[in-house]
Motif scaffolding. Structure first.
Motif, mmCIF file in Angstrom:
data_model
loop_
_atom_site.group_PDB
_atom_site.id
_atom_site.type_symbol
_atom_site.label_atom_id
_atom_site.label_comp_id
_atom_site.label_asym_id
_atom_site.label_seq_id
_atom_site.Cartn_x
_atom_site.Cartn_y
_atom_site.Cartn_z
ATOM 1 N N ILE A 130 19.379 -56.282 74.552
ATOM 2 C CA ILE A 130 20.738 -55.847 74.877
ATOM 3 C C ILE A 130 21.399 -55.325 73.610
ATOM 4 O O ILE A 130 21.532 -56.041 72.619
ATOM 5 N N ASP A 131 21.807 -54.063 73.647
ATOM 6 C CA ASP A 131 22.492 -53.416 72.530
ATOM 7 C C ASP A 131 23.982 -53.733 72.654
ATOM 8 O O ASP A 131 24.676 -53.181 73.515
ATOM 9 N N MET A 132 24.492 -54.609 71.787
ATOM 10 C CA MET A 132 25.887 -55.014 71.896
ATOM 11 C C MET A 132 26.843 -53.882 71.537
ATOM 12 O O MET A 132 27.967 -53.844 72.030
ATOM 13 N N ASP A 133 26.427 -52.950 70.695
ATOM 14 C CA ASP A 133 27.289 -51.799 70.400
ATOM 15 C C ASP A 133 27.512 -50.970 71.667
ATOM 16 O O ASP A 133 28.613 -50.475 71.911
ATOM 17 N N ALA A 134 26.463 -50.815 72.469
ATOM 18 C CA ALA A 134 26.601 -50.078 73.730
ATOM 19 C C ALA A 134 27.488 -50.848 74.703
ATOM 20 O O ALA A 134 28.264 -50.250 75.458
ATOM 21 N N VAL A 135 27.398 -52.169 74.695
ATOM 22 C CA VAL A 135 28.275 -52.989 75.532
ATOM 23 C C VAL A 135 29.731 -52.797 75.114
ATOM 24 O O VAL A 135 30.626 -52.594 75.950
ATOM 25 N N LEU A 136 29.984 -52.838 73.806
ATOM 26 C CA LEU A 136 31.349 -52.682 73.300
ATOM 27 C C LEU A 136 31.912 -51.295 73.620
ATOM 28 O O LEU A 136 33.114 -51.151 73.849
ATOM 29 N N GLU A 137 31.055 -50.293 73.655
ATOM 30 C CA GLU A 137 31.507 -48.947 74.016
ATOM 31 C C GLU A 137 32.039 -48.920 75.444
ATOM 32 O O GLU A 137 33.072 -48.293 75.727
ATOM 33 N N GLN A 138 31.361 -49.597 76.346
ATOM 34 C CA GLN A 138 31.846 -49.672 77.723
ATOM 35 C C GLN A 138 33.145 -50.479 77.806
ATOM 36 O O GLN A 138 34.055 -50.123 78.566
ATOM 37 N N CYS A 182 23.821 -55.009 82.654
ATOM 38 C CA CYS A 182 22.906 -54.602 83.734
ATOM 39 C C CYS A 182 22.486 -53.151 83.621
ATOM 40 O O CYS A 182 21.330 -52.805 83.894
ATOM 41 N N ARG A 183 23.405 -52.268 83.224
ATOM 42 C CA ARG A 183 23.065 -50.849 83.183
ATOM 43 C C ARG A 183 22.033 -50.556 82.099
ATOM 44 O O ARG A 183 21.261 -49.596 82.220
ATOM 45 N N GLN A 184 21.990 -51.369 81.031
ATOM 46 C CA GLN A 184 20.946 -51.183 80.021
ATOM 47 C C GLN A 184 19.570 -51.532 80.583
ATOM 48 O O GLN A 184 18.581 -50.847 80.301
ATOM 49 N N ILE A 185 19.516 -52.579 81.386
ATOM 50 C CA ILE A 185 18.253 -52.968 82.020
ATOM 51 C C ILE A 185 17.809 -51.890 82.999
ATOM 52 O O ILE A 185 16.626 -51.521 83.065
#
Length: 371
Positions: free
Chosen positions: A35-43, A141-144
């Motif tokens: 899980i890329d937390m930077d991508a999570v934070l972007e959302q 979920c969207r990363q998976i």
């Protein structure tokens, strides 16, 4: 009060708008998923308040603190829990709403259901603030899903009478979905955004609000996923979408527009493409037949009502004195929540897809999907 959803992958959202924190527990995620937390934070940033005049001026960092379920940025298989602190609240603005409910808001029916014990501050557990944990869950979920070639993206299809260009339901480029799913206030026609902003500003200056429509698309999902009747794509997806505050309608494909067509117009003719996969030449069905994916893009729209909390005086009642009373709503509220609703809709779609058998394993390859 039940705020849990899902069977295969289950989410449970907790907290109140002006409480210490809000958060989510996600149960059922597969182990070993990076899980890329930077991508999570972007959302999270896409949904966060206080970004421009089209949104509430309340500013929150919406930083999720993961307390379980991740080790070295990888899912462990245990329940994943994230907590988001509330740091910018003005609860005094809501002191009169327990006695004098807002028209168009949940205040009155919630008062009845919870015997006046519900937390009214900022809307409590009924607040749009509770969509922040949903966006976190969807971002995971969207990363998976993306690692299986499944992409999700949405745009502001309309704000009141101003409409964006709709998706081409047959061909939706990956690049378009990637651009939209990274933007705040995403639109396909950039010129329409300024028209929408002007309309929102007009409503804000009039101490009023406006609603609109979010259009969302899912591509790369395998064909043959879903089921008939109650376990189909439409009912399952709709059930989580209607959990988003202010959602008043959901339609798939042509939706109500198909009701004005004849069968020969509404049916999507099948053919084999150059890879030997089954496709359809049109996509009035929105990529779903009989509750099951066809392999075509899934396209659906979500109707968002105008924000109920407006500064104009409104007629209400005093639940204590049993008299009619004029209500003046204070606080910081969105003149239009549609732009901030786009990442929430995308997130809900991602969580919903994780609950279907075959979505991560390729479904039925005879139906038009290729690894």
């Amino acid at each position: 009060m039940s705020s849990a959803w899902g069977e295969k992958v289950k989410i449970s959202i907790f907290g109140e708008s002006h409480g210490i924190a809000i958060g989510v527990v996600i149960d059922g995620l597969p182990a070993g998923e990076p899980i890329d937390m930077d991508a999570v934070l972007e959302q999270m940033r896409r949904r966060a308040p206080g970004q421009d005049k089209s949104a509430t001026p309340r500013k929150e960092s919406d930083f999720p603190r993961v307390v379980s379920g991740l080790l070295n940025h990888t899912t462990t298989g245990a329940p994943l829990c994230a907590v988001i602190e509330n740091t910018n609240t003005r609860s005094q603005d809501y002191g009169n709403l327990l006695d004098v409910p807002r028209p168009g808001h949940s205040d009155y029916p919630a008062y009845l259901l919870y015997h006046g014990c519900n937390d009214i501050r900022g809307g409590g557990h009924f607040s749009g603030r509770l969509t922040a944990p949903l966006v976190f869950a969807g971002a995971v979920c969207r990363q998976i899903l993306a690692r299986r070639g499944i992409r999700i993206g949405g745009h502001v299809a309309s704000v009141a009478s101003v409409a964006d260009i709709p998706f081409d339901p047959v061909q939706i480029p990956d690049q378009l979905l990637e651009e939209l799913s990274a933007a705040y206030f995403p639109v396909i026609d950039v010129e329409k955004k300024e028209e929408m902003r002007a309309l929102i500003e007009e409503a804000r200056m009039a101490q009023d609000s406006v609603g609109g429509v979010v259009e969302c698309a899912i591509t790369g999902a395998p064909a043959g996923v879903g089921g008939p009747l109650f376990g189909g794509i439409e009912p399952v997806l709709s059930s989580i979408l209607f959990g988003i505050p202010a959602v008043k309608g959901v339609e798939f494909g042509d939706g109500f527009g198909s009701c004005a067509l004849r069968g020969i117009e509404n049916n999507d003719p099948f053919y084999y493409d150059e890879t030997g996969a089954v496709r359809t030449r049109s996509n009035h069905a929105g990529g779903i037949l009989g509750g099951i994916t066809t392999g075509m893009p899934m396209v659906f729209r979500v109707g968002i009502k105008p924000t109920a909390s407006i500064s104009q005086n409104q007629q209400s009642v005093n639940l204590q004195t049993k008299q009619e009373q004029v209500l003046s709503v204070h606080g910081r509220h969105d003149p239009c929540i549609v732009p901030r609703a786009v990442p929430v809709v995308e997130a809900a779609a991602a969580v919903a897809l994780m609950n279907f058998d075959g979505i991560l394993t390729g479904g039925n390859p005879e139906g038009g999907w290729r690894a």
